[in-house]
Design a protein around this motif. Structure first.
Motif, PDB file in Angstrom:
ATOM      1  N   UNK A 181       0.821  -1.203   0.000  1.00 28.97           N
ATOM      2  CA  UNK A 181       0.000   0.000   0.000  1.00 28.97           C
ATOM      3  C   UNK A 181       0.861   1.262   0.000  1.00 28.97           C
ATOM      4  N   UNK A 182       0.216   2.376  -0.310  1.00 28.02           N
ATOM      5  CA  UNK A 182       0.902   3.650  -0.474  1.00 28.02           C
ATOM      6  C   UNK A 182       1.590   4.106   0.810  1.00 28.02           C
ATOM      7  N   UNK A 183       0.915   3.974   1.936  1.00 26.81           N
ATOM      8  CA  UNK A 183       1.466   4.459   3.198  1.00 26.81           C
ATOM      9  C   UNK A 183       2.750   3.725   3.567  1.00 26.81           C
ATOM     10  N   UNK A 184       2.770   2.421   3.340  1.00 32.24           N
ATOM     11  CA  UNK A 184       3.974   1.641   3.632  1.00 32.24           C
ATOM     12  C   UNK A 184       5.132   2.097   2.766  1.00 32.24           C
ATOM     13  N   UNK A 185       4.850   2.417   1.500  1.00 36.01           N
ATOM     14  CA  UNK A 185       5.890   2.798   0.562  1.00 36.01           C
ATOM     15  C   UNK A 185       6.333   4.246   0.700  1.00 36.01           C
ATOM     16  N   UNK A 186       5.406   5.128   1.037  1.00 33.86           N
ATOM     17  CA  UNK A 186       5.717   6.554   1.007  1.00 33.86           C
ATOM     18  C   UNK A 186       5.547   7.242   2.363  1.00 33.86           C
ATOM     19  N   UNK A 187       5.286   6.459   3.408  1.00 39.25           N
ATOM     20  CA  UNK A 187       5.105   6.972   4.769  1.00 39.25           C
ATOM     21  C   UNK A 187       4.021   8.048   4.781  1.00 39.25           C
ATOM     22  N   UNK A 188       4.291   9.184   5.384  1.00 37.21           N
ATOM     23  CA  UNK A 188       3.249  10.203   5.536  1.00 37.21           C
ATOM     24  C   UNK A 188       3.387  11.344   4.535  1.00 37.21           C
ATOM     25  N   UNK A 189       4.171  11.149   3.504  1.00 37.84           N
ATOM     26  CA  UNK A 189       4.264  12.181   2.481  1.00 37.84           C
ATOM     27  C   UNK A 189       3.167  11.985   1.439  1.00 37.84           C
ATOM     28  N   UNK A 190       2.856  13.037   0.721  1.00 38.02           N
ATOM     29  CA  UNK A 190       1.886  12.954  -0.376  1.00 38.02           C
ATOM     30  C   UNK A 190       2.610  13.226  -1.683  1.00 38.02           C
ATOM     31  N   UNK A 191       2.008  12.805  -2.771  1.00 33.38           N
ATOM     32  CA  UNK A 191       2.592  13.099  -4.082  1.00 33.38           C
ATOM     33  C   UNK A 191       2.659  14.610  -4.286  1.00 33.38           C
ATOM     34  N   UNK A 192       1.605  15.298  -3.870  1.00 36.16           N
ATOM     35  CA  UNK A 192       1.580  16.754  -4.030  1.00 36.16           C
ATOM     36  C   UNK A 192       2.753  17.413  -3.308  1.00 36.16           C
TER      37      UNK A 192
END
Length: 319
Positions: A181-192
């Motif tokens: 999932x996105x959170x596991x891969x990117x922690x608390x950052x957003x694409x924006x």
């Protein structure tokens, strides 16, 4: 672009075309006549549908391993698409590319690839050529959330901003890279948050809000045609089926049930049918649209199957 009942029908028609086309692929994949890996975009039909509203062949597009919908939305030939899946020389990539390597320059579809992020710099190069030729056209660069974790995305974005290129980055964020999932891969950052520093115009569409997406898409194109530099849209969406293949894989439990249920309620075909413009309307045309598409696409698919059977029958006879 005004949202009225006719526009809703157009969006529904294209979304259903993608859904039914890929449903046919899933239904027939086990027959062994499509000898290539396939990544279906069932559930992610909103972007191809909106693409079709604004499509002109002079604008280019590059896509990803999950690119069937983009090819269809760009006006690609369905019979050439099916022939490509069946490995025929009459396919859009002459039977050499299969599901993940589609190309059709006649409609401005310049290619898709199996390698994550691989077509991003290609799209930037195409946009550079459009600027040098002083056209009013631009290049769509379709990518997923996983590709925003590749260095080439940021290098390409940086170059396109510095050179003020007509690049239209469309990020389909389905929140999963295979099973992660996105959170596991990117922690608390957003694409924006990660693209803001590049000073490109960024917009986001949540919850399959097609009204918002039509508005953003329209405004982004106007900016591109008026030399306002790269545009970015992040579209929150989700695929229903497994990462690669025709089946469902919910038994693996990598997606929570509430997450799956959420996207069932946000199914774009369902949202279009329930739109407020259609409330209290009679004689709605959805069944008519579906039946027409089912008949046409089923016929084309069978035509392609027949061609493949004939070819291999003759080939075996020759052997």
């Amino acid at each position: 672009m005004e949202i009225n009942i006719n526009l809703i029908y157009k969006i529904y028609e294209e979304a259903f075309k993608v859904r039914f086309t890929e449903g046919l692929i899933a239904e027939n994949y086990s027959h062994g006549k499509m000898r290539c890996p396939t990544h279906l975009s069932i559930g992610q039909e909103l972007v191809p549908a909106i693409l079709s509203l604004f499509n002109t062949y002079g604008d280019f597009a590059v896509s990803t391993h999950r690119g069937h919908g983009h090819y269809i939305g760009k006006g690609g030939s369905l019979i050439r698409f099916f022939d490509e899946l069946h490995g025929l020389a009459s396919g859009c990539s002459s039977g050499h590319g299969g599901s993940m390597h589609l190309i059709d320059s006649s409609v401005g579809f310049k290619g898709s690839t199996a390698i994550v992020g691989n077509t991003i710099p290609v799209g930037v190069g195409l946009a550079n050529s459009q600027k040098l030729d002083q056209t009013k056209n631009f290049t769509y660069i379709f990518l997923g959330d996983g590709a925003t974790e590749e260095g080439v995305f940021y290098e390409s974005l940086h170059y396109s901003v510095v050179k003020n290129l007509p690049c239209f980055f469309v990020i389909e964020n389905n929140e999963y890279s295979v099973y992660t999932d996105l959170k596991t891969r990117q922690k608390n950052t957003s694409i924006e948050s990660r693209v803001n520093g590049f000073n490109a115009n960024f917009n986001i569409c949540e919850a399959h809000d097609f009204r918002t997406l039509v508005k953003i898409w329209d405004e982004s194109i106007n900016k591109l045609r008026n030399n306002k530099g790269p545009q970015i849209i992040e579209v929150k969406t989700h695929r229903y089926r497994e990462h690669c293949g025709p089946n469902f894989d919910d038994e693996l439990n990598y997606r929570e049930t509430k997450f799956i249920k959420k996207w069932e309620t946000l199914d774009i075909l369902r949202l279009l049918k329930q739109d407020k413009i259609l409330l209290n309307k009679e004689n709605l045309l959805f069944d008519e649209i579906e039946n027409k598409i089912k008949g046409e696409i089923t016929s084309l698919f069978q035509e392609s199957v027949n061609k493949r059977d004939k070819y291999f029958s003759e080939f075996r006879g020759y052997a």
